[in-house]
Structure formats: structure tokens, C-alpha cells
Design a protein around this motif. Structure first.
Motif, PDB file in Angstrom:
ATOM      1  N   ASP A   1      25.325  40.969  28.754  1.00  0.00           N
ATOM      2  CA  ASP A   1      25.760  39.774  28.023  1.00  0.00           C
ATOM      3  C   ASP A   1      26.691  38.871  28.856  1.00  0.00           C
ATOM      4  OD1 ASP A   1      28.096  41.230  28.086  1.00  0.00           O
ATOM      5  OD2 ASP A   1      28.349  41.346  25.914  1.00  0.00           O
ATOM      6  N   GLY A   2      26.878  39.195  30.128  1.00  0.00           N
ATOM      7  CA  GLY A   2      27.695  38.359  31.001  1.00  0.00           C
ATOM      8  C   GLY A   2      29.082  38.877  31.268  1.00  0.00           C
ATOM      9  N   ARG A   3      29.563  39.824  30.453  1.00  0.00           N
ATOM     10  CA  ARG A   3      30.894  40.387  30.706  1.00  0.00           C
ATOM     11  C   ARG A   3      30.852  41.280  31.948  1.00  0.00           C
ATOM     12  NH1 ARG A   3      32.083  44.035  26.698  1.00  0.00           N
ATOM     13  NH2 ARG A   3      29.889  44.063  26.166  1.00  0.00           N
ATOM     14  N   ALA A   4      32.044  41.605  32.436  1.00  0.00           N
ATOM     15  CA  ALA A   4      32.129  42.464  33.616  1.00  0.00           C
ATOM     16  C   ALA A   4      33.395  43.287  33.548  1.00  0.00           C
ATOM     17  CB  ALA A   4      32.132  41.619  34.878  1.00  0.00           C
ATOM     18  N   SER A   5      33.420  44.354  34.326  1.00  0.00           N
ATOM     19  CA  SER A   5      34.674  45.082  34.458  1.00  0.00           C
ATOM     20  C   SER A   5      35.560  44.247  35.386  1.00  0.00           C
ATOM     21  CB  SER A   5      34.433  46.478  35.043  1.00  0.00           C
ATOM     22  OG  SER A   5      33.750  46.414  36.273  1.00  0.00           O
ATOM     23  N   ALA A   6      36.801  44.034  34.987  1.00  0.00           N
ATOM     24  CA  ALA A   6      37.714  43.209  35.781  1.00  0.00           C
ATOM     25  C   ALA A   6      37.930  43.863  37.146  1.00  0.00           C
ATOM     26  CB  ALA A   6      39.041  43.052  35.057  1.00  0.00           C
ATOM     27  N   ALA A   7      37.949  43.029  38.181  1.00  0.00           N
ATOM     28  CA  ALA A   7      38.152  43.560  39.523  1.00  0.00           C
ATOM     29  C   ALA A   7      38.726  42.492  40.431  1.00  0.00           C
ATOM     30  CB  ALA A   7      36.839  44.077  40.097  1.00  0.00           C
ATOM     31  N   ALA A   8      39.410  42.961  41.464  1.00  0.00           N
ATOM     32  CA  ALA A   8      39.917  42.084  42.513  1.00  0.00           C
ATOM     33  C   ALA A   8      39.610  42.740  43.855  1.00  0.00           C
ATOM     34  CB  ALA A   8      41.414  41.874  42.349  1.00  0.00           C
ATOM     35  N   LEU A   9      39.000  41.995  44.738  1.00  0.00           N
ATOM     36  CA  LEU A   9      38.685  42.476  46.077  1.00  0.00           C
ATOM     37  C   LEU A   9      39.489  41.645  47.064  1.00  0.00           C
ATOM     38  CD1 LEU A   9      35.830  42.480  44.336  1.00  0.00           C
ATOM     39  CD2 LEU A   9      35.047  43.489  46.428  1.00  0.00           C
ATOM     40  N   ARG A  10      40.325  42.302  47.851  1.00  0.00           N
ATOM     41  CA  ARG A  10      41.123  41.593  48.858  1.00  0.00           C
ATOM     42  C   ARG A  10      40.504  41.854  50.224  1.00  0.00           C
ATOM     43  NH1 ARG A  10      45.284  38.694  48.905  1.00  0.00           N
ATOM     44  NH2 ARG A  10      46.016  39.326  46.855  1.00  0.00           N
ATOM     45  N   LEU A  11      40.094  40.770  50.876  1.00  0.00           N
ATOM     46  CA  LEU A  11      39.563  40.834  52.224  1.00  0.00           C
ATOM     47  C   LEU A  11      40.671  40.421  53.173  1.00  0.00           C
ATOM     48  CD1 LEU A  11      37.134  40.032  50.227  1.00  0.00           C
ATOM     49  CD2 LEU A  11      35.934  39.504  52.309  1.00  0.00           C
TER      50      LEU A  11
END
Length: 125
Positions: free
Chosen positions: A93-103
Motif C-alpha cells: 500500500d506504499g508504506r515502508a519501515s522507517a530507515a536512514a542510510l548514511r553514506l
């Protein structure tokens, strides 16, 4: 004449590495690749009506998902924080598990975030 040719050759090999903006440009380019990969996973979940996920494969220095593998340069450091350790799940449905990726590379970093309610993938310096 030979001395000028030698200087020009050495300068052409050294100067690209000495320019300060080059590392930042590479980092932002890789962040765009990561964001595009994640958006592809989100879009696949929406199209198929089934969840899709992207997983961090630290050993291979890559992101893996249903759409393939995104291998990152070895000099780039990637850290992922989120609801589900080591992966991002996109719901149908478009939702996602919240995440942050730091490069990170060479003292600079860029953050790629995934918003939980919309599944939006954003890049921030």
C-alpha cells in the motif's frame, strides 16, 4: 619538451584526486543510485501488490532486493538504522519501515531516508 610532457602526464594523474569537490560529487552520485534502487523496490511493491524489501549485505558492500543488487564502491561507508535491522520493507500500500542510510567517504556524508507512512525516499546532505 620531454620534461613538459612528463609534468603534464603526472598532473593529469594527480589532479583529479587533489580536487576537493570530487569526493563530494561521488558521494552524492552514490546517494542518488541508492535512492533510485530503493524507489524501485517501493514501486515493485506497489505494482505487484506484495511486500518488497531491500537488504544491506555488509560483506558484499551492497544492497539486495527483488530488483537486483546495487554494489557500492569499497571506499564508501554505508550505515543503516531503521525499524527492521539491516533491511527496509516496502508494503503493497506504499508504506515502508522507517530507515536512514548514511553514506560516508572522506569526511563527508549524505543521508538517504525512507519515510514510514508514505514510503518516500529522500536525500539530505
Amino acid at each position: 619538451m620531454l620534461a613538459l610532457l612528463t609534468i603534464a602526464l603526472v598532473a593529469s594523474l594527480v589532479m583529479p584526486w587533489a580536487l576537493p569537490g570530487r569526493g563530494r560529487a561521488m558521494l552524492e552520485g552514490e546517494a542518488q543510485r541508492v535512492a533510485t534502487f530503493l524507489r524501485g523496490e517501493r514501486d515493485a511493491a506497489l505494482r505487484s501488490g506484495a511486500p518488497s524489501e531491500a537488504r544491506l549485505d555488509a560483506a558484499a558492500h551492497a544492497l539486495r532486493g527483488g530488483g537486483g543488487v546495487l554494489t557500492l564502491p569499497p571506499r564508501l561507508t554505508l550505515r543503516m538504522n531503521g525499524e527492521v535491522p539491516g533491511r527496509i520493507v516496502f508494503a503493497a500500500d506504499g508504506r515502508a519501515s522507517a530507515a536512514a542510510l548514511r553514506l560516508s567517504a572522506g569526511g563527508a556524508s549524505v543521508l538517504v531516508t525512507v519515510r514510514p507512512y508514505t514510503g518516500a525516499v529522500e536525500i539530505a546532505p
